[in-house]
Design an enzyme around this catalytic site. Structure first.
Site, short mmCIF file in Angstrom:
data_model
loop_
_atom_site.label_atom_id
_atom_site.label_comp_id
_atom_site.label_asym_id
_atom_site.label_seq_id
_atom_site.Cartn_x
_atom_site.Cartn_y
_atom_site.Cartn_z
N THR A 1 60.36 79.13 36.47
CA THR A 1 60.99 80.17 35.66
C THR A 1 62.19 79.49 35.02
OG1 THR A 1 62.47 80.98 37.38
CG2 THR A 1 60.29 81.98 37.29
N HIS A 2 62.47 79.88 33.79
CA HIS A 2 63.52 79.19 33.01
C HIS A 2 63.25 77.69 32.92
CE1 HIS A 2 65.93 82.92 33.55
NE2 HIS A 2 65.38 82.89 34.75
N SER B 1 49.78 56.04 18.07
CA SER B 1 50.82 55.93 17.06
C SER B 1 50.53 54.74 16.17
CB SER B 1 52.18 55.76 17.75
OG SER B 1 53.09 55.15 16.86
N LYS C 1 51.63 54.32 22.69
CA LYS C 1 51.62 55.78 22.67
C LYS C 1 50.23 56.38 22.80
CE LYS C 1 54.42 58.48 21.66
NZ LYS C 1 55.51 58.92 20.82
N ASN D 1 49.24 60.33 22.26
CA ASN D 1 49.86 61.62 21.92
C ASN D 1 48.90 62.79 22.12
OD1 ASN D 1 52.25 60.32 21.17
ND2 ASN D 1 51.45 59.92 19.10
N GLU E 1 49.09 69.96 20.97
CA GLU E 1 50.17 70.31 20.02
C GLU E 1 49.66 71.25 18.93
OE1 GLU E 1 53.12 66.68 19.42
OE2 GLU E 1 51.06 66.02 19.61
#
Ligand code: ARG
Length: 463
Positions: free
Chosen positions: A158-159, A280, A286, A288, A293
Protein backbone atom coordinates in the site's frame (compact mmCIF):
# COMPACT_ATOMS: atom_id res chain seq x y z
CA UNK A 1 -21.89 10.09 -55.94
CA UNK A 2 -24.10 12.07 -53.56
CA UNK A 3 -27.59 11.06 -52.52
CA UNK A 4 -29.06 14.53 -52.38
CA UNK A 5 -28.10 16.69 -55.40
CA UNK A 6 -31.58 17.64 -56.70
CA UNK A 7 -32.02 20.83 -54.74
CA UNK A 8 -28.53 22.16 -55.48
CA UNK A 9 -27.24 24.26 -58.32
CA UNK A 10 -23.53 23.83 -57.78
CA UNK A 11 -21.57 20.83 -56.54
CA UNK A 12 -19.68 20.66 -53.25
CA UNK A 13 -16.44 22.55 -52.68
CA UNK A 14 -13.37 20.39 -52.31
CA UNK A 15 -12.85 21.45 -48.71
CA UNK A 16 -16.48 20.70 -47.92
CA UNK A 17 -16.03 17.20 -49.26
CA UNK A 18 -12.92 16.82 -47.20
CA UNK A 19 -14.64 17.73 -43.96
CA UNK A 20 -17.95 16.05 -44.78
CA UNK A 21 -17.03 12.76 -46.41
CA UNK A 22 -16.83 9.86 -44.01
CA UNK A 23 -16.20 6.90 -46.30
CA UNK A 24 -12.54 6.68 -45.30
CA UNK A 25 -13.63 5.58 -41.86
CA UNK A 26 -17.23 4.38 -42.15
CA UNK A 27 -16.21 1.89 -44.85
CA UNK A 28 -15.85 -0.41 -41.85
CA UNK A 29 -19.64 -0.46 -41.62
CA UNK A 30 -20.02 -1.95 -45.13
CA UNK A 31 -21.24 -5.41 -44.14
CA UNK A 32 -23.54 -4.00 -41.45
CA UNK A 33 -24.97 -1.52 -43.95
CA UNK A 34 -25.68 -4.32 -46.39
CA UNK A 35 -27.28 -6.49 -43.72
CA UNK A 36 -29.46 -3.57 -42.68
CA UNK A 37 -30.41 -2.97 -46.31
CA UNK A 38 -31.37 -6.60 -46.86
CA UNK A 39 -33.61 -6.44 -43.79
CA UNK A 40 -35.07 -3.12 -44.96
CA UNK A 41 -35.93 -4.52 -48.40
CA UNK A 42 -37.64 -7.40 -46.64
CA UNK A 43 -39.58 -5.01 -44.42
CA UNK A 44 -40.68 -2.99 -47.47
CA UNK A 45 -41.88 -6.19 -49.13
CA UNK A 46 -43.79 -7.17 -46.00
CA UNK A 47 -45.42 -3.74 -46.12
CA UNK A 48 -46.23 -4.32 -49.84
CA UNK A 49 -44.12 -1.35 -50.85
CA UNK A 50 -41.92 -3.72 -52.87
CA UNK A 51 -43.10 -6.85 -54.66
CA UNK A 52 -41.69 -10.18 -53.54
CA UNK A 53 -39.81 -10.37 -56.80
CA UNK A 54 -38.23 -6.95 -56.27
CA UNK A 55 -37.28 -7.98 -52.75
CA UNK A 56 -35.57 -11.14 -53.98
CA UNK A 57 -33.66 -9.27 -56.68
CA UNK A 58 -32.52 -6.62 -54.23
CA UNK A 59 -31.51 -9.25 -51.69
CA UNK A 60 -29.53 -11.28 -54.21
CA UNK A 61 -27.67 -8.24 -55.47
CA UNK A 62 -26.93 -7.14 -51.90
CA UNK A 63 -25.76 -10.64 -50.97
CA UNK A 64 -23.43 -10.66 -53.95
CA UNK A 65 -21.99 -7.30 -52.90
CA UNK A 66 -21.68 -8.61 -49.36
CA UNK A 67 -19.65 -11.61 -50.54
CA UNK A 68 -17.38 -9.36 -52.60
CA UNK A 69 -16.63 -7.05 -49.67
CA UNK A 70 -16.35 -9.90 -47.16
CA UNK A 71 -13.66 -11.40 -49.39
CA UNK A 72 -11.95 -8.05 -49.93
CA UNK A 73 -12.80 -5.39 -47.33
CA UNK A 74 -10.74 -2.78 -49.21
CA UNK A 75 -13.27 -2.64 -52.08
CA UNK A 76 -15.26 0.35 -50.72
CA UNK A 77 -12.07 2.35 -50.17
CA UNK A 78 -10.50 1.45 -53.51
CA UNK A 79 -13.64 2.05 -55.48
CA UNK A 80 -15.41 4.72 -53.44
CA UNK A 81 -12.87 7.17 -52.05
CA UNK A 82 -13.27 10.59 -53.67
CA UNK A 83 -16.45 9.36 -55.29
CA UNK A 84 -18.89 8.46 -52.54
CA UNK A 85 -19.70 10.57 -49.52
CA UNK A 86 -20.14 7.71 -47.12
CA UNK A 87 -20.67 3.96 -46.94
CA UNK A 88 -24.43 4.26 -47.46
CA UNK A 89 -23.82 6.17 -50.68
CA UNK A 90 -21.27 3.63 -51.78
CA UNK A 91 -23.63 0.69 -51.26
CA UNK A 92 -26.47 2.43 -53.09
CA UNK A 93 -24.27 3.40 -56.02
CA UNK A 94 -22.88 -0.10 -56.44
CA UNK A 95 -26.36 -1.54 -56.14
CA UNK A 96 -27.60 0.83 -58.82
CA UNK A 97 -24.71 -0.20 -61.07
CA UNK A 98 -25.48 -3.87 -60.69
CA UNK A 99 -29.28 -3.73 -60.57
CA UNK A 100 -30.40 -0.62 -62.42
CA UNK A 101 -33.48 1.44 -61.48
CA UNK A 102 -34.80 -1.06 -58.92
CA UNK A 103 -31.92 -0.11 -56.62
CA UNK A 104 -33.40 3.35 -56.33
CA UNK A 105 -36.45 1.93 -54.57
CA UNK A 106 -34.47 0.58 -51.62
CA UNK A 107 -34.23 3.87 -49.78
CA UNK A 108 -38.04 4.28 -49.68
CA UNK A 109 -39.13 5.28 -46.19
CA UNK A 110 -35.60 5.12 -44.85
CA UNK A 111 -33.19 7.89 -43.89
CA UNK A 112 -29.48 7.71 -43.48
CA UNK A 113 -30.22 8.78 -39.94
CA UNK A 114 -31.98 5.58 -38.90
CA UNK A 115 -29.75 3.65 -41.28
CA UNK A 116 -26.46 4.73 -39.73
CA UNK A 117 -27.78 4.26 -36.20
CA UNK A 118 -28.72 0.71 -37.17
CA UNK A 119 -25.40 0.01 -38.86
CA UNK A 120 -23.46 1.23 -35.87
CA UNK A 121 -25.51 -0.85 -33.44
CA UNK A 122 -24.89 -3.95 -35.56
CA UNK A 123 -21.18 -3.16 -35.70
CA UNK A 124 -20.93 -2.47 -31.97
CA UNK A 125 -22.80 -5.64 -31.05
CA UNK A 126 -20.39 -7.68 -33.13
CA UNK A 127 -17.36 -5.87 -31.73
CA UNK A 128 -18.53 -6.37 -28.14
CA UNK A 129 -18.82 -10.11 -28.78
CA UNK A 130 -15.27 -10.16 -30.10
CA UNK A 131 -13.98 -8.25 -27.04
CA UNK A 132 -15.84 -10.65 -24.73
CA UNK A 133 -14.00 -13.57 -26.32
CA UNK A 134 -10.67 -11.73 -25.94
CA UNK A 135 -11.51 -10.86 -22.35
CA UNK A 136 -12.03 -14.56 -21.68
CA UNK A 137 -8.58 -15.39 -23.01
CA UNK A 138 -6.98 -12.61 -20.98
CA UNK A 139 -8.78 -13.76 -17.84
CA UNK A 140 -7.77 -17.37 -18.48
CA UNK A 141 -4.12 -16.31 -18.70
CA UNK A 142 -4.35 -14.66 -15.27
CA UNK A 143 -5.96 -17.77 -13.82
CA UNK A 144 -3.23 -19.88 -15.41
CA UNK A 145 -0.58 -17.77 -13.73
CA UNK A 146 -2.41 -18.14 -10.41
CA UNK A 147 -2.50 -21.93 -10.88
CA UNK A 148 1.11 -22.09 -11.99
CA UNK A 149 2.34 -19.99 -9.03
CA UNK A 150 -0.03 -21.45 -6.46
CA UNK A 151 2.51 -21.33 -3.63
CA UNK A 152 4.52 -18.28 -4.65
CA UNK A 153 4.56 -15.50 -2.09
CA UNK A 154 5.08 -11.83 -2.87
CA UNK A 155 5.00 -8.69 -0.85
CA UNK A 156 1.78 -6.75 -1.05
CA UNK A 157 1.98 -2.97 -1.14
CA UNK A 158 0.00 0.00 0.00
CA UNK A 159 1.38 3.42 -0.90
CA UNK A 160 3.93 1.31 -2.75
CA UNK A 161 5.47 0.49 0.64
CA UNK A 162 5.77 -3.13 1.70
CA UNK A 163 2.61 -3.94 3.62
CA UNK A 164 1.73 -7.61 4.13
CA UNK A 165 2.68 -10.90 2.47
CA UNK A 166 0.41 -12.13 -0.31
CA UNK A 167 0.10 -15.15 -2.48
CA UNK A 168 1.01 -14.18 -6.04
CA UNK A 169 -2.13 -16.09 -7.02
CA UNK A 170 -4.17 -13.62 -4.97
CA UNK A 171 -2.62 -10.76 -6.93
CA UNK A 172 -3.40 -12.45 -10.26
CA UNK A 173 -6.95 -13.17 -9.11
CA UNK A 174 -7.42 -9.49 -8.26
CA UNK A 175 -6.82 -8.55 -11.89
CA UNK A 176 -9.02 -11.40 -13.06
CA UNK A 177 -11.80 -10.06 -10.83
CA UNK A 178 -11.52 -6.66 -12.54
CA UNK A 179 -11.73 -8.18 -15.99
CA UNK A 180 -14.65 -10.39 -14.89
CA UNK A 181 -16.55 -7.24 -13.92
CA UNK A 182 -15.61 -5.76 -17.29
CA UNK A 183 -17.17 -8.75 -19.04
CA UNK A 184 -20.40 -8.10 -17.13
CA UNK A 185 -20.19 -4.41 -18.02
CA UNK A 186 -19.88 -5.23 -21.73
CA UNK A 187 -22.85 -7.59 -21.50
CA UNK A 188 -24.89 -4.90 -19.76
CA UNK A 189 -23.97 -2.39 -22.43
CA UNK A 190 -24.76 -4.93 -25.14
CA UNK A 191 -28.36 -5.19 -23.95
CA UNK A 192 -28.86 -1.50 -24.69
CA UNK A 193 -26.91 -1.71 -27.95
CA UNK A 194 -29.14 -4.52 -29.16
CA UNK A 195 -32.20 -2.47 -30.16
CA UNK A 196 -33.33 -1.63 -33.68
CA UNK A 197 -33.76 2.03 -34.69
CA UNK A 198 -34.59 1.20 -38.32
CA UNK A 199 -38.05 2.51 -39.20
CA UNK A 200 -37.49 5.75 -37.31
CA UNK A 201 -37.01 7.56 -40.60
CA UNK A 202 -35.18 10.87 -40.54
CA UNK A 203 -36.68 11.80 -37.16
CA UNK A 204 -40.46 11.39 -37.14
CA UNK A 205 -40.88 7.70 -37.96
CA UNK A 206 -41.21 6.13 -41.40
CA UNK A 207 -44.35 6.92 -43.37
CA UNK A 208 -44.76 3.28 -44.51
CA UNK A 209 -46.56 0.51 -42.64
CA UNK A 210 -43.38 -1.24 -41.56
CA UNK A 211 -43.62 -4.09 -39.03
CA UNK A 212 -40.77 -2.87 -36.84
CA UNK A 213 -40.90 -5.96 -34.63
CA UNK A 214 -40.35 -8.29 -37.56
CA UNK A 215 -37.65 -5.96 -38.88
CA UNK A 216 -35.85 -6.00 -35.53
CA UNK A 217 -36.08 -9.76 -35.45
CA UNK A 218 -34.62 -10.09 -38.95
CA UNK A 219 -31.52 -8.32 -37.69
CA UNK A 220 -31.44 -10.35 -34.44
CA UNK A 221 -32.16 -7.28 -32.35
CA UNK A 222 -34.01 -7.88 -29.09
CA UNK A 223 -36.62 -5.22 -29.86
CA UNK A 224 -37.26 -2.04 -31.86
CA UNK A 225 -36.49 1.34 -30.28
CA UNK A 226 -39.60 3.19 -29.14
CA UNK A 227 -39.10 6.89 -29.91
CA UNK A 228 -37.99 7.90 -33.39
CA UNK A 229 -36.60 11.27 -32.31
CA UNK A 230 -34.48 9.65 -29.63
CA UNK A 231 -33.54 6.67 -31.79
CA UNK A 232 -31.85 8.67 -34.56
CA UNK A 233 -29.90 10.89 -32.19
CA UNK A 234 -29.17 8.51 -29.32
CA UNK A 235 -25.54 7.50 -28.98
CA UNK A 236 -25.77 6.24 -25.41
CA UNK A 237 -25.05 2.79 -26.73
CA UNK A 238 -21.69 4.02 -28.03
CA UNK A 239 -20.98 5.98 -24.87
CA UNK A 240 -21.72 3.01 -22.63
CA UNK A 241 -19.57 0.80 -24.80
CA UNK A 242 -16.76 3.36 -24.71
CA UNK A 243 -17.11 3.56 -20.93
CA UNK A 244 -16.80 -0.21 -20.68
CA UNK A 245 -13.77 -0.05 -22.99
CA UNK A 246 -12.11 2.75 -21.02
CA UNK A 247 -12.66 0.98 -17.70
CA UNK A 248 -11.31 -2.30 -19.05
CA UNK A 249 -8.33 -0.51 -20.55
CA UNK A 250 -7.74 1.19 -17.21
CA UNK A 251 -7.58 -2.21 -15.52
CA UNK A 252 -5.10 -3.48 -18.07
CA UNK A 253 -3.15 -0.29 -17.58
CA UNK A 254 -2.86 -0.98 -13.86
CA UNK A 255 -1.78 -4.53 -14.57
CA UNK A 256 0.79 -3.17 -17.02
CA UNK A 257 2.14 -0.86 -14.35
CA UNK A 258 2.45 -3.65 -11.78
CA UNK A 259 4.26 -5.72 -14.39
CA UNK A 260 6.64 -2.89 -15.30
CA UNK A 261 7.42 -2.24 -11.64
CA UNK A 262 7.80 -5.86 -10.63
CA UNK A 263 9.91 -6.47 -13.71
CA UNK A 264 12.29 -3.61 -12.92
CA UNK A 265 15.69 -4.48 -11.50
CA UNK A 266 14.71 -2.69 -8.31
CA UNK A 267 11.91 -5.18 -7.62
CA UNK A 268 13.25 -8.00 -9.76
CA UNK A 269 10.20 -10.24 -9.15
CA UNK A 270 9.49 -10.93 -12.81
CA UNK A 271 11.35 -11.36 -16.02
CA UNK A 272 9.51 -10.78 -19.29
CA UNK A 273 9.65 -13.16 -22.20
CA UNK A 274 11.91 -12.14 -25.08
CA UNK A 275 8.77 -12.38 -27.22
CA UNK A 276 7.30 -9.27 -25.59
CA UNK A 277 10.43 -7.24 -24.87
CA UNK A 278 12.64 -4.98 -26.90
CA UNK A 279 16.23 -3.87 -26.73
CA UNK A 280 17.83 -0.46 -26.80
CA UNK A 281 19.45 0.92 -29.93
CA UNK A 282 22.18 2.44 -27.77
CA UNK A 283 22.55 0.36 -24.61
CA UNK A 284 23.32 -3.25 -25.45
CA UNK A 285 22.43 -4.56 -21.99
CA UNK A 286 18.85 -3.32 -22.02
CA UNK A 287 15.74 -5.46 -22.11
CA UNK A 288 12.71 -3.24 -22.01
CA UNK A 289 9.17 -4.24 -21.04
CA UNK A 290 7.50 -2.53 -24.00
CA UNK A 291 4.45 -4.77 -24.08
CA UNK A 292 3.65 -4.06 -20.44
CA UNK A 293 4.34 -0.36 -20.96
CA UNK A 294 1.88 -0.26 -23.84
CA UNK A 295 -0.67 -2.17 -21.80
CA UNK A 296 -0.28 0.76 -19.44
CA UNK A 297 -0.02 3.50 -22.06
CA UNK A 298 -2.69 2.62 -24.58
CA UNK A 299 -5.47 3.13 -22.06
CA UNK A 300 -4.98 6.85 -22.63
CA UNK A 301 -6.51 6.95 -26.07
CA UNK A 302 -9.52 4.86 -25.04
CA UNK A 303 -10.26 7.36 -22.27
CA UNK A 304 -9.77 10.13 -24.81
CA UNK A 305 -12.33 8.47 -27.10
CA UNK A 306 -14.93 8.35 -24.34
CA UNK A 307 -14.38 12.01 -23.54
CA UNK A 308 -14.43 12.93 -27.24
CA UNK A 309 -17.87 11.47 -27.77
CA UNK A 310 -19.30 12.75 -24.50
CA UNK A 311 -18.17 16.19 -25.57
CA UNK A 312 -19.60 15.80 -29.08
CA UNK A 313 -23.03 14.77 -27.77
CA UNK A 314 -23.18 17.25 -24.93
CA UNK A 315 -25.57 20.09 -25.73
CA UNK A 316 -26.65 18.68 -29.12
CA UNK A 317 -30.21 19.63 -29.99
CA UNK A 318 -32.62 16.94 -31.14
CA UNK A 319 -32.58 15.13 -33.42
CA UNK A 320 -29.84 14.07 -35.86
CA UNK A 321 -26.96 16.51 -36.35
CA UNK A 322 -23.88 15.92 -38.44
CA UNK A 323 -21.82 16.14 -35.27
CA UNK A 324 -22.95 12.57 -34.68
CA UNK A 325 -20.76 11.44 -37.55
CA UNK A 326 -17.93 12.06 -35.08
CA UNK A 327 -19.02 8.98 -33.12
CA UNK A 328 -17.31 6.45 -35.33
CA UNK A 329 -13.60 7.17 -35.25
CA UNK A 330 -13.40 7.23 -31.44
CA UNK A 331 -15.40 3.99 -31.24
CA UNK A 332 -13.33 2.24 -33.89
CA UNK A 333 -10.05 3.41 -32.41
CA UNK A 334 -11.03 2.47 -28.87
CA UNK A 335 -12.21 -0.97 -30.00
CA UNK A 336 -9.02 -1.59 -31.98
CA UNK A 337 -6.89 -0.41 -29.10
CA UNK A 338 -8.66 -2.51 -26.49
CA UNK A 339 -8.45 -5.52 -28.76
CA UNK A 340 -4.67 -5.12 -28.97
CA UNK A 341 -4.40 -4.69 -25.22
CA UNK A 342 -6.51 -7.77 -24.55
CA UNK A 343 -4.67 -9.91 -27.07
CA UNK A 344 -1.20 -9.03 -25.85
CA UNK A 345 -2.07 -9.72 -22.22
CA UNK A 346 -2.14 -13.54 -22.49
CA UNK A 347 1.20 -13.55 -24.30
CA UNK A 348 2.80 -11.39 -21.61
CA UNK A 349 1.35 -13.51 -18.82
CA UNK A 350 2.25 -16.80 -20.46
CA UNK A 351 5.88 -15.82 -21.04
CA UNK A 352 6.36 -14.22 -17.65
CA UNK A 353 9.07 -15.76 -15.49
CA UNK A 354 8.59 -15.37 -11.76
CA UNK A 355 11.65 -15.18 -9.50
CA UNK A 356 10.10 -17.02 -6.59
CA UNK A 357 13.01 -16.46 -4.21
CA UNK A 358 13.20 -12.73 -4.81
CA UNK A 359 9.45 -12.42 -4.34
CA UNK A 360 9.67 -14.30 -1.07
CA UNK A 361 12.56 -12.14 0.18
CA UNK A 362 10.51 -9.04 -0.48
CA UNK A 363 7.63 -10.54 1.49
CA UNK A 364 10.00 -11.29 4.36
CA UNK A 365 11.43 -7.79 4.36
CA UNK A 366 9.88 -4.48 5.26
CA UNK A 367 8.61 -5.81 8.59
CA UNK A 368 5.56 -7.09 6.75
CA UNK A 369 4.77 -9.28 9.76
CA UNK A 370 4.27 -6.30 12.09
CA UNK A 371 0.49 -6.66 11.89
CA UNK A 372 0.86 -10.31 12.85
CA UNK A 373 2.87 -9.36 15.94
CA UNK A 374 0.14 -6.89 16.90
CA UNK A 375 -2.49 -9.61 16.43
CA UNK A 376 -0.40 -11.90 18.67
CA UNK A 377 -0.49 -9.24 21.40
CA UNK A 378 -4.24 -8.88 20.94
CA UNK A 379 -4.56 -12.60 21.62
CA UNK A 380 -2.65 -11.98 24.84
CA UNK A 381 -5.40 -9.57 25.78
CA UNK A 382 -3.72 -6.31 24.85
CA UNK A 383 -6.16 -3.90 23.16
CA UNK A 384 -5.29 -3.46 19.48
CA UNK A 385 -4.48 0.26 19.69
CA UNK A 386 -1.99 -0.42 22.46
CA UNK A 387 -0.59 -3.44 20.61
CA UNK A 388 -0.15 -1.28 17.51
CA UNK A 389 1.86 1.20 19.53
CA UNK A 390 4.05 -1.51 21.12
CA UNK A 391 4.78 -3.10 17.75
CA UNK A 392 5.68 0.30 16.38
CA UNK A 393 8.32 0.49 19.11
CA UNK A 394 9.46 -3.05 18.29
CA UNK A 395 9.88 -2.07 14.64
CA UNK A 396 11.93 0.93 15.66
CA UNK A 397 14.16 -1.32 17.76
CA UNK A 398 14.44 -3.82 14.89
CA UNK A 399 15.53 -0.99 12.59
CA UNK A 400 18.17 0.03 15.13
CA UNK A 401 19.43 -3.55 15.32
CA UNK A 402 19.09 -3.89 11.54
CA UNK A 403 17.20 -7.19 11.79
CA UNK A 404 13.71 -8.38 11.05
CA UNK A 405 11.08 -8.76 13.79
CA UNK A 406 11.22 -12.54 13.67
CA UNK A 407 15.01 -12.45 14.20
CA UNK A 408 14.80 -10.23 17.30
CA UNK A 409 16.10 -11.94 20.45
CA UNK A 410 13.23 -12.92 22.72
CA UNK A 411 14.45 -10.67 25.53
CA UNK A 412 14.39 -7.67 23.17
CA UNK A 413 10.78 -8.48 22.37
CA UNK A 414 9.96 -9.07 26.03
CA UNK A 415 11.42 -5.67 26.81
CA UNK A 416 8.68 -4.27 24.61
CA UNK A 417 5.99 -6.39 26.26
CA UNK A 418 6.42 -9.12 28.87
CA UNK A 419 3.44 -11.08 27.49
CA UNK A 420 5.58 -12.11 24.51
CA UNK A 421 6.81 -15.71 24.75
CA UNK A 422 8.75 -18.17 22.62
CA UNK A 423 5.58 -19.09 20.68
CA UNK A 424 5.68 -15.66 19.05
CA UNK A 425 8.22 -16.82 16.46
CA UNK A 426 5.89 -19.38 14.97
CA UNK A 427 3.45 -16.53 14.45
CA UNK A 428 5.84 -14.29 12.57
CA UNK A 429 6.48 -16.54 9.58
CA UNK A 430 5.00 -15.79 6.18
CA UNK A 431 3.04 -19.01 6.27
CA UNK A 432 1.50 -18.07 9.62
CA UNK A 433 0.62 -14.66 8.26
CA UNK A 434 -1.08 -16.18 5.21
CA UNK A 435 -2.79 -18.94 7.16
CA UNK A 436 -4.43 -16.45 9.45
CA UNK A 437 -6.16 -14.87 6.47
CA UNK A 438 -8.48 -17.69 5.50
CA UNK A 439 -11.34 -15.24 5.47
CA UNK A 440 -13.59 -14.88 2.44
CA UNK A 441 -11.69 -12.68 -0.01
CA UNK A 442 -8.42 -13.01 1.91
CA UNK A 443 -5.01 -14.30 0.87
CA UNK A 444 -5.11 -17.51 2.93
CA UNK A 445 -3.93 -20.42 0.78
CA UNK A 446 -7.15 -22.43 1.13
CA UNK A 447 -9.42 -19.54 0.39
CA UNK A 448 -7.28 -18.47 -2.58
CA UNK A 449 -7.43 -22.00 -3.92
CA UNK A 450 -11.22 -21.96 -3.62
CA UNK A 451 -11.36 -18.55 -5.29
CA UNK A 452 -9.22 -19.83 -8.16
CA UNK A 453 -11.42 -22.88 -8.65
CA UNK A 454 -14.54 -20.72 -8.59
CA UNK A 455 -13.09 -18.25 -11.07
CA UNK A 456 -12.12 -21.09 -13.40
CA UNK A 457 -15.60 -22.59 -13.18
CA UNK A 458 -17.21 -19.22 -13.75
CA UNK A 459 -15.03 -18.54 -16.79
CA UNK A 460 -15.74 -21.96 -18.27
CA UNK A 461 -19.48 -21.48 -17.74
CA UNK A 462 -19.51 -18.20 -19.68
CA UNK A 463 -20.17 -18.43 -23.36
N1 ARG B 1 -22.26 9.69 -42.51
C1 ARG B 1 -23.36 10.06 -41.69
C2 ARG B 1 -23.07 9.74 -40.22
O1 ARG B 1 -22.16 9.01 -39.99
C3 ARG B 1 -24.58 9.31 -42.13
C4 ARG B 1 -25.85 9.99 -41.78
C5 ARG B 1 -26.01 11.19 -42.62
N2 ARG B 1 -27.28 11.78 -42.40
C6 ARG B 1 -27.57 12.98 -42.89
N3 ARG B 1 -28.73 13.44 -42.60
N4 ARG B 1 -26.70 13.63 -43.61
O2 ARG B 1 -23.69 10.20 -39.31
Amino acid sequence: MALWGGRFESGPDAIFREINDSLHFDARLALCDIDGSIAWANALARAHVLTDDENVRLRNALLAMRATIAADPQVPLRDGLGKDEDIHTFVERRLTESLGPLAKKLHTGRSRNDQVATDLRLWTRHAIDARLAELKAARASLLDLAARERTTVISGYTHLQRAQPLLLAHWALAYEAMLARDSVRFKDARARVNLCPLGSGALAGTAYPIDRYALAQDLYFAAPTTNSLDAVSDRDFVLETLAAIAITATHISRLGEDLVLYGSQEFNFFEFGDQVSSGSSLMPQKKNPDAAELMRGKAARTIGSLVTLLTAVKGLPLAYNKDLQEDKEPLFDAMDTLSLMLRVTPVVMRTLKVRVDVCRKAAEGGHSNATDLADYLVEKNIPFREAHDLVGKAVRRALELDISLDRMPLDELRAISPVIAQDVFSRLTIEASLNRREVLGGTGPKVVHTALTKAQEQLNAEQ
